[in-house]
Design a protein around this motif. Structure first.
Motif, short mmCIF file in Angstrom:
data_model
loop_
_atom_site.label_atom_id
_atom_site.label_comp_id
_atom_site.label_asym_id
_atom_site.label_seq_id
_atom_site.Cartn_x
_atom_site.Cartn_y
_atom_site.Cartn_z
N ASN A 50 0.84 -1.20 0.00
CA ASN A 50 0.00 0.00 0.00
C ASN A 50 0.87 1.25 0.00
OD1 ASN A 50 -2.52 -1.34 0.10
ND2 ASN A 50 -2.24 -1.69 2.28
N ILE A 51 0.43 2.25 -0.75
CA ILE A 51 1.17 3.51 -0.86
C ILE A 51 0.31 4.63 -0.28
CG2 ILE A 51 2.08 5.20 -2.50
CD1 ILE A 51 2.65 2.78 -4.36
N ALA A 52 0.90 5.39 0.62
CA ALA A 52 0.21 6.55 1.19
C ALA A 52 0.70 7.80 0.45
CB ALA A 52 0.52 6.66 2.68
N ILE A 53 -0.23 8.54 -0.12
CA ILE A 53 0.11 9.76 -0.83
C ILE A 53 -0.04 10.93 0.14
CG2 ILE A 53 -0.45 11.29 -2.76
CD1 ILE A 53 -1.52 8.82 -4.24
N GLU A 54 1.04 11.68 0.28
CA GLU A 54 1.07 12.84 1.18
C GLU A 54 0.88 14.12 0.37
OE1 GLU A 54 1.40 12.25 4.41
OE2 GLU A 54 1.83 10.12 4.14
N ASP A 92 2.83 17.98 -6.98
CA ASP A 92 3.66 19.03 -7.58
C ASP A 92 2.80 20.17 -8.14
OD1 ASP A 92 2.67 18.13 -10.05
OD2 ASP A 92 4.54 17.15 -10.63
N PHE A 93 3.45 21.08 -8.85
CA PHE A 93 2.79 22.27 -9.39
C PHE A 93 1.68 21.94 -10.39
CE2 PHE A 93 6.16 21.18 -12.26
CZ PHE A 93 5.68 21.47 -13.53
N ASN A 124 6.76 12.87 -10.36
CA ASN A 124 7.34 11.63 -10.87
C ASN A 124 8.44 11.07 -9.97
OD1 ASN A 124 5.61 11.96 -13.00
ND2 ASN A 124 7.18 12.30 -14.53
N ALA A 125 9.20 11.94 -9.32
CA ALA A 125 10.30 11.47 -8.47
C ALA A 125 9.81 10.60 -7.32
CB ALA A 125 11.09 12.67 -7.93
N ASN A 126 8.58 10.81 -6.86
CA ASN A 126 8.04 10.02 -5.76
C ASN A 126 7.88 8.54 -6.10
OD1 ASN A 126 6.98 12.94 -5.38
ND2 ASN A 126 6.86 11.99 -3.37
N TYR A 127 7.72 8.24 -7.37
CA TYR A 127 7.54 6.85 -7.77
C TYR A 127 8.78 6.02 -7.42
CZ TYR A 127 3.27 8.07 -10.29
OH TYR A 127 2.00 8.47 -10.62
N LEU A 144 -3.84 13.20 -4.83
CA LEU A 144 -3.73 13.16 -3.38
C LEU A 144 -4.61 12.09 -2.71
CD1 LEU A 144 -2.49 14.30 -0.81
CD2 LEU A 144 -4.26 16.06 -0.81
N ASN A 145 -5.85 11.98 -3.07
CA ASN A 145 -6.76 11.07 -2.35
C ASN A 145 -6.89 9.69 -3.00
OD1 ASN A 145 -7.41 12.90 -0.24
ND2 ASN A 145 -8.65 14.05 -1.71
N ASP A 146 -6.02 9.37 -3.94
CA ASP A 146 -6.08 8.07 -4.61
C ASP A 146 -5.65 6.93 -3.68
OD1 ASP A 146 -6.86 9.29 -6.95
OD2 ASP A 146 -4.93 9.05 -7.96
#
Length: 129
Positions: free
Chosen positions: A8-12, A17-18, A24-27, A68-70
């Protein structure tokens, strides 16, 4: 084929980004976290304590943006091991939608010497089944 691991991935908010979606760097961070979690889940505790993984190469194909909420997961699969190198496939998904596909290679290093080391065959067998 080996055992697939779902991470599971938590998106903060700081991941956005703008352009209003995950940068993309977060991947890369997600892939690293997912591969390490896969290793920690399947490898015996003594192997986890004595081995570290260093990324050698990532090849990422971005398909769709994440927001964000995905609800996002990474599906990790160890495809093969050759010497001290491991080759992983990671699919980052939102539901059934593929957001990114990542092929990566990793080097196993001894936790004490930080030198490349081969994994024992019985440990590899746990992953490749």
């Amino acid at each position: 084929m080996g055992q697939q691991h779902q991470h599971n991935i938590a998106i903060e908010a700081s991941d956005i980004d703008f352009m209003g979606h995950v940068n993309n760097a977060n991947y890369l961070t997600w892939v690293q976290d997912a591969v390490v979690a896969h290793w920690q889940k399947i490898a015996p505790s003594e192997a986890v304590a004595s081995h570290l993984w260093v990324a050698i190469k990532h090849e990422i194909t971005y398909r769709k943006p994440a927001f964000l909420n995905d609800d996002v997961i990474a599906e990790v699969l160890l495809e093969k091991v050759h010497g001290a190198r491991a080759f992983y496939s990671t699919i980052i998904k939102r539901g059934e939608e593929v957001l990114a596909e990542v092929q990566s290679s990793w080097c196993c290093v001894d936790a004490d010497t930080l030198r490349p080391t081969r994994l024992a065959k019985d440990i590899v067998a746990r992953f490749l089944g």
